[in-house]
Design an enzyme around this catalytic site. Structure first.
Site, PDB file in Angstrom:
ATOM      1  N   CYS A 134      25.278   9.749  49.788  1.00  0.00           N
ATOM      2  CA  CYS A 134      26.175   7.932  50.576  1.00  0.00           C
ATOM      3  C   CYS A 134      26.017   6.603  49.477  1.00  0.00           C
ATOM      4  O   CYS A 134      24.695   7.081  48.788  1.00  0.00           O
ATOM      5  CB  CYS A 134      26.797   8.294  51.435  1.00  0.00           C
ATOM      6  SG  CYS A 134      29.017   6.749  51.364  1.00  0.00           S
ATOM      7  N   HIS A 244      29.321  13.950  51.937  1.00  0.00           N
ATOM      8  CA  HIS A 244      29.399  13.689  53.059  1.00  0.00           C
ATOM      9  C   HIS A 244      29.102  15.436  53.410  1.00  0.00           C
ATOM     10  O   HIS A 244      30.253  15.706  53.928  1.00  0.00           O
ATOM     11  CB  HIS A 244      30.159  12.218  54.431  1.00  0.00           C
ATOM     12  CG  HIS A 244      29.260  11.999  54.243  1.00  0.00           C
ATOM     13  ND1 HIS A 244      28.377  10.593  54.522  1.00  0.00           N
ATOM     14  CD2 HIS A 244      30.092  10.892  53.255  1.00  0.00           C
ATOM     15  CE1 HIS A 244      28.481   9.791  54.455  1.00  0.00           C
ATOM     16  NE2 HIS A 244      29.229   8.972  54.012  1.00  0.00           N
ATOM     17  N   GLU A 246      27.628  16.580  55.920  1.00  0.00           N
ATOM     18  CA  GLU A 246      27.585  16.103  57.513  1.00  0.00           C
ATOM     19  C   GLU A 246      28.769  15.998  58.413  1.00  0.00           C
ATOM     20  O   GLU A 246      29.015  16.937  59.313  1.00  0.00           O
ATOM     21  CB  GLU A 246      26.748  15.304  58.328  1.00  0.00           C
ATOM     22  CG  GLU A 246      27.060  14.218  58.098  1.00  0.00           C
ATOM     23  CD  GLU A 246      27.406  13.334  56.586  1.00  0.00           C
ATOM     24  OE1 GLU A 246      26.426  13.877  55.995  1.00  0.00           O
ATOM     25  OE2 GLU A 246      27.675  12.477  57.111  1.00  0.00           O
TER      26      GLU A 246
END
Ligand SMILES: *[C@@H]1O[C@H](CO)[C@@H](O)[C@H](O)[C@H]1NC(C)=O
Ligand SMILES: *[C@@H]1O[C@H](CO)[C@@H](O)[C@H](O)[C@H]1NC(C)=O
Ligand SMILES: *[C@@H]1O[C@H](CO)[C@@H](O)[C@H](O)[C@H]1NC(C)=O
Ligand SMILES: *[C@@H]1O[C@H](CO)[C@@H](O)[C@H](O)[C@H]1NC(C)=O
Ligand SMILES: *[C@@H]1O[C@H](CO)[C@@H](O)[C@H](O)[C@H]1NC(C)=O
Length: 316
Positions: A134, A244, A246
């Site tokens: 990001c 993202h 994660e």
């Protein structure tokens, strides 16, 4: 008989050499990855910097341990840490209500130092991977081009499928991904975007530094602007995603975070890739005690899911 004995000795020496040097397939099976902390938007006593716990879980899930990289350290401290860890990750998220400047914060200073140390190390043949997520990805493009060349996009809370470039399938990052997952990534919205600024494809194509340094693996569009969403450097183990990886497995507070089986596999395949890169580095802490003290296990994450976009945060 003589020849046989000689051959046995040669084999034995070869075997002993291998026990010392190729026992782990020339991989470091105990990788430690530094994750950069960033400034807290409204600091409190003992809460001046933070790391979202999802990012730590992400790396841990693929067999790495995490060391927080604190901001405002001396250059000597950063250098010592660099030579103790096997990779570094700039995971930067726009904190609700804020977000720190990508060019003047303590976070930026640390990112620049680690980026430059990584470039130098890799040039010497000391394989040291760097990851940016990001704003961390935007930070990488800034560090590479020394320009803030970002375009406003309507992407502050949306999941998108990846528009893969022709180079994606053969890329270091995606080549081990199962074909079925690649198909799902290309057709289903499995990548979560929370950014207002993007590197437009037009800017990338007209910026010589970026174009010669990074290979575009995927793009996306907000309907108006086509932007670069995944890159890997041509000559360095440097990687970035505007999305993202994660969040799919570890964040639950936003309705647009995907949690389908393919979304979860995306988290783990990306983590697996970056940790496998860190296994190619052999930096280590000077002492076991130094290692123990540096690990994130010395800190406890705090539950923040009731008033922030993260379920848990490590504060420093
Ligand atoms: C801040 O941390 C120090 C050391 O961990 C502790 O002694 C102190 O009480 C903390 N202060 C606050 C306000 O929590
Ligand atoms: C870092 O240093 C700056 C400038 O001295 C200061 O304002 C900031 O609070 C420090 N942040 C942390 C997390 O130590
Ligand atoms: C921004 O994107 C969302 C969908 O993600 C859409 O609903 C909204 O209308 C868009 N806003 C503008 C100003 O284009
Ligand atoms: C995918 O990327 C290609 C190459 O940049 C572009 O021509 C195409 O319009 C993009 N498709 C979508 C759906 O964004
Ligand atoms: C969120 O939960 C924490 C811990 O349970 C609590 O201290 C805090 O006041 C809560 N915040 C809100 C906005 O509810």
């Amino acid at each position: 008989m003589f020849t046989f004995a000689k051959m046995t000795i040669v084999l034995l020496i070869g075997f002993l050499w291998c026990v010392s040097f190729c026992s782990s397939d020339q991989r470091n099976y105990r990788p430690i990855i530094g994750v950069l902390a960033q400034e807290v938007y409204s600091p409190k006593p003992n809460q001046t910097a933070y790391i979202a716990a999802s990012y730590v879980k992400f790396l841990e899930s693929a067999g790495a341990r995490v060391v927080p990289v604190m901001i405002n350290q001396t250059l000597e401290e950063y250098k010592a840490l660099f030579h103790s860890i096997n990779g570094v990750s700039f995971d930067r998220i726009l904190y609700p209500g804020g977000g720190v400047s990508i060019i003047s914060s303590g976070y930026e200073r640390a990112a620049k130092i680690f980026y430059e140390l990584a470039i130098e190390a890799n040039k010497r043949g000391d394989y040291f991977p760097v990851w940016g997520t990001c704003l961390g990805f935007e930070q990488l493009t800034y560090l590479t081009s020394e320009k803030t060349a970002l375009t406003f996009t309507n992407t502050s809370g949306v999941s998108l499928p990846l528009n893969f470039s022709n180079e994606a399938k053969k890329s270091r990052m995606f080549k081990e991904f199962p074909a079925e997952l690649m198909k799902d990534l290309a057709s289903d919205p499995l990548t979560e975007n929370s950014h207002k600024w993007s590197l437009s494809l037009l800017t990338y194509n007209t910026n010589e530094e970026l174009k010669t340094f990074y290979k575009v693996l995927s793009t996306n569009t907000d309907g108006q602007t086509e932007f670069v969403s995944t890159v890997e450097a041509y000559d360095y183990p440097i990687y970035g995603t505007q999305w993202h990886p994660e969040k799919n497995a570890f964040e639950w507070t936003k309705p647009y975070i995907p949690h389908s089986p393919s979304a979860i596999r995306t988290t783990f395949y990306v983590a697996q890739f970056f940790v496998s890169e860190a296994r190619k580095n052999f930096h280590r802490f000077e002492s076991e005690e130094g290692e123990r003290k540096a690990l994130i296990y010395n800190h406890s994450p705090v539950y923040t899911g009731n008033n922030s976009g993260f379920e848990q945060i490590y504060f420093f």
